[in-house]
Each structure stands twice: as C-alpha cells, then as structure tokens.
Motif scaffolding. Sequence first.
Motif, short mmCIF file in Angstrom:
data_model
loop_
_atom_site.label_atom_id
_atom_site.label_comp_id
_atom_site.label_asym_id
_atom_site.label_seq_id
_atom_site.Cartn_x
_atom_site.Cartn_y
_atom_site.Cartn_z
N UNK A 246 0.99 -1.34 -0.06
CA UNK A 246 0.04 0.04 -0.05
C UNK A 246 0.83 1.31 0.06
N UNK A 247 1.90 1.15 0.60
CA UNK A 247 2.78 2.35 0.87
C UNK A 247 3.44 2.64 -0.49
N UNK A 248 3.63 1.66 -1.16
CA UNK A 248 4.49 1.78 -2.53
C UNK A 248 3.55 2.60 -3.34
N UNK A 249 2.21 2.18 -3.35
CA UNK A 249 1.36 2.97 -4.28
C UNK A 249 1.37 4.37 -3.96
N UNK A 250 1.45 4.65 -2.42
CA UNK A 250 1.35 6.08 -2.14
C UNK A 250 2.59 6.62 -2.59
N UNK A 251 3.64 6.11 -2.28
CA UNK A 251 4.91 6.62 -2.84
C UNK A 251 5.04 6.97 -4.22
#
Length: 494
Positions: free
Chosen positions: A478-483
């Motif tokens: 999920x954090x990858x998407x946000x980044x």
Amino acid sequence: MSDSETCLISQAYSSDLFSAAAGHWKSLLTEHLQRLQAGNSKVLNWVPPDESIASAAQWMNAALAKQSDGPAEGVRKLIAQMLASGQNLHHPHYIGHQVPAAVPLAGLFDAVSSVTNQVMAIYEMGPWATAVEYALLGGLCRKVGWNDQHSSGLLTHGGSLANLTALLTARNVSIADSWKTGIPPGTTLVTNADVHYCVTRTAGILGLGAQNVARVPVDSRRRMDVAALERTLTELRNSGRAVMAVSACAGSTPTGAFDDLKGISEVCRRHGVWLHVDAAHGGALLFSRKHRHRLEGIAEADSIVWDAHKMLFVPALCTAVLYRNRAHRFETFQQDAPYLFDPSAPGMADIDSGMRTVECTKRATGFGLWGLWCLFGEELFEQLVDHTLGMTRHFYQLLLTESDFQTLHEPECNILAFRYLPSELRTASLERQNAFQREVRTRLIRSGEFYIVQTTLDGMAALRVTVMNPLTTTQDLQELLDSLKRAGQQVLGH
Ligand SMILES: Cc1ncc(COP(=O)(O)O)c(C=O)c1O
C-alpha cells in the motif's frame, strides 16, 4: 625472508585476528539485518558510480592493518563501509529485480566454504562440496518428476552460464559432430519471444549466428504460441534448416509467464527437436503444491535450467542444469585433461565435475541451498513460493481498484508489470507516457523509499515489481502505491 617480510603473512593468517574480526562481522551483520528488517534505512543508498569507484579506490590506500587501532578494527571499518554502500535487499521495500533477500542463514554455509576455499573440478579437492552437489541434483531431478538414477546434471554459476551449457549440449546432440566440424549454416535456435537475452546470446557464442534465432510470438498471456511454434518448426524443416533446440520459458523475465510446456513438448516430440526449458525463475514453483501445475509437462524437457539464487532464496550464484537423459551429461564438452582426470580411475569421471562444466576450478555453489534444505526441509521453499506469489496477487488486486494504474497482465508468478497513468497523461503520446514511467521510477528509487524496476512490453514502458523479499507486507505494498503517487506528482510539477 626477513621478519618484516613475513610479519604481514603471519598476521593475515592469524586465527586470533580471525576470531576478533569475525566478532565484528557477526555484530555488524546482525545489526544490519535488524535495521533493514525494521525498515529503518533507505533501500538503495544511491551514489553516482564515479564517486563510489573513487571511494573504493581510496580505501585501497588505507593500509588499515598498520594503523594504531589494529587490523581487527580495520576489518570492522571495511565491513561497515560495505554494508553502508550496498543495495539493501533485506529491506521490505526492496521489490525489484529477480534477486532475493536471501535467507541470511544460507550465507553462513557459503562463508564456511569461502574461508576454507572448497573448490570443485575433481572430487579430491572438494569431496563434501561434490557430495552436496550430487545430493542436491538428485533432489531437484525428483522435483521435476524424473528418476534420479536416469537423469543428471550439474551446478554452475548462474542462469546465463547454465543456459549456455545446456544449449551447448543440445547443439552437440542435435547436430552430430558439431563439436569437431562446426555447424551447418542456417542452424536455428527457436525461442519464446519474451526469452531472456542470455538464451538468444548463446546463438552468437555457439556459432549459429545471432540472426539464426526464431522468436515464436506470444499469446495474450505472453506464453509461447504453440500453434505458431508448430508452424515455425514446419517452415524450418521445409527450408532444410536444422533446429538446434526449442527454448521455452517457465517464468519469463518480463512478466513471469509460464509457457504451455505440455503443448510445446508434444510439438517438439513430433518434430524430433530438443526441448530446453529456462526455468531459472519459475523452477521453484515445483516445490509448491498450490502452484506446481504451472510447470505441467516439464518432465518431458531434455534440459532444464533452474536458479536457486532466485526463488529458492539462496545467495547468488547457484544454478542447476538438469538433463532428463543421464547420458547427455558427457555430451557438452569433448576434451582431454590428463593432469586432472586419472585414467586408472574411470569411475571418478562421473564424480569429477570438471568434465561437464565450463569452469575448471569451480566455487562450491551448493552449500547455501543444501544447508537450508537440511535445516527446514522442502517446506521452507514451498512457503517462500506461496507467500511471495500471494503478495504479488494482493498487489495486483490493489492496482485493479486504482483508476490511475493499469496492470499489463495477470500475475502467474511473483512478477507484475504495470503502468501509472494519472488522468492528465491518459491522452498523452506513448512516448510521453513511457518517459513518465521511467522518471517516476528514477525519482522513487533515488529517494531510497522503495526499489522497483522497469521493463518494456510491446513498446510500452512499464513499472515492474518482483516480490523477492518474503518480509514485504500488504502494508508495504500500500505504501508503494502512495510513494508512486507522490513521486508522480513531483514529476508532473505539482
Ligand atoms: C528467465 C531467466 N533466465 C535466465 C536468467 C539469467 O540468470 P542469471 O542472472 O542467473 O545469469 C534470468 C535472469 O533474470 C531470467 O529471468
């Protein structure tokens, strides 16, 4: 020799110094793993290559062992420098190339071999390394579904060298006398269009000529089109061109697609052609009861390449070349080396690896895999495969819910290629969209937040992840998407 000439030698070989240095080694590596696994560092510490090279060269003038704090402290400084400047594969945000966050314990077995310099070529120089290699080959052949008494193989340094070795065997068997007299013009290697470059490169190395590679198109799942393979082989036969081998993929590099090995093997059998399967990436699925069906038909292959330093999560490099027909192991090379091979003990030729490998002196590559297998049993490999494939599917499903992201295929393995197309770029030229993917990736990896890679599919640049760290969680994804979104907005100047 004077005392001053020998004192560095006695220091370099001192077991006391070794013990003190190994203490530093242990604590620095342990702290490093703890820090990375907690996500408390950048993934890639990006430094421009010329700066890195200058720094490495500067260390070479340091003569650390002569400094007042002594050689053990010098070892500590060097290890600290190595750890601070490497790619951090054990960070859960490393989701990049097909190189794993290796199981750390496997490195301990490799280290024993490095310190004691166990090598192969002949049994006498590495008796346990040889025994381990044979035991592993038997185990891997059985996973393929072969009787290990009738099949055989070797371990070598990586998928590229392994594909070259297996295809050289294929050339020698398929084109009689080619080792001695060369090959007829027009001899062709037939491959999947998404083949790894190391396979097509063998056509240049083995004397076919790089233009004599026939790339069979892929279907909508990016698998070799079996009907097109049939047509290609028929056309080649009708035009009088010999076929050295068909090379199929089990886990292709761009998308992790698995060819229909059953269908391909039937075509190859009909045409009397050697079937090679590059399972460098996907071979490990054979350990998984859930996923091994992807390799159905692999037992019909004549040769297989399988990288343990990919999805069996051991440190590079450790690759198996496997032959269905045990007799083929001696078809790769034909040379005499009387200083190595004792004619009075012909039985040893089967045990001495040097007759069958490109390498003469060969690093013992199997200890990491053997150590893990002995410790945890096959179940560890099954769990690693199932878990990383599960995470990849989770990421795929996440992307499906995001309108600014476009998946380019459904994942069959732990690889996923996708594009990020914010609304303002949807009508932009392909060139602009492609440049955007690359700019976003560069910004992301230079920030140190994540490490992912890129690929190009049918002219479309794409972002690509390979879940090669089993400690990557759904939250990390999920954090990858946000980044990615943040990096994208920065690229667009918002
Ligand atoms: C399908 C496939 N074959 C072969 C290779 C080459 O293997 P190696 O990097 O071990 O030489 C790769 C590397 O990623 C690959 O994906």
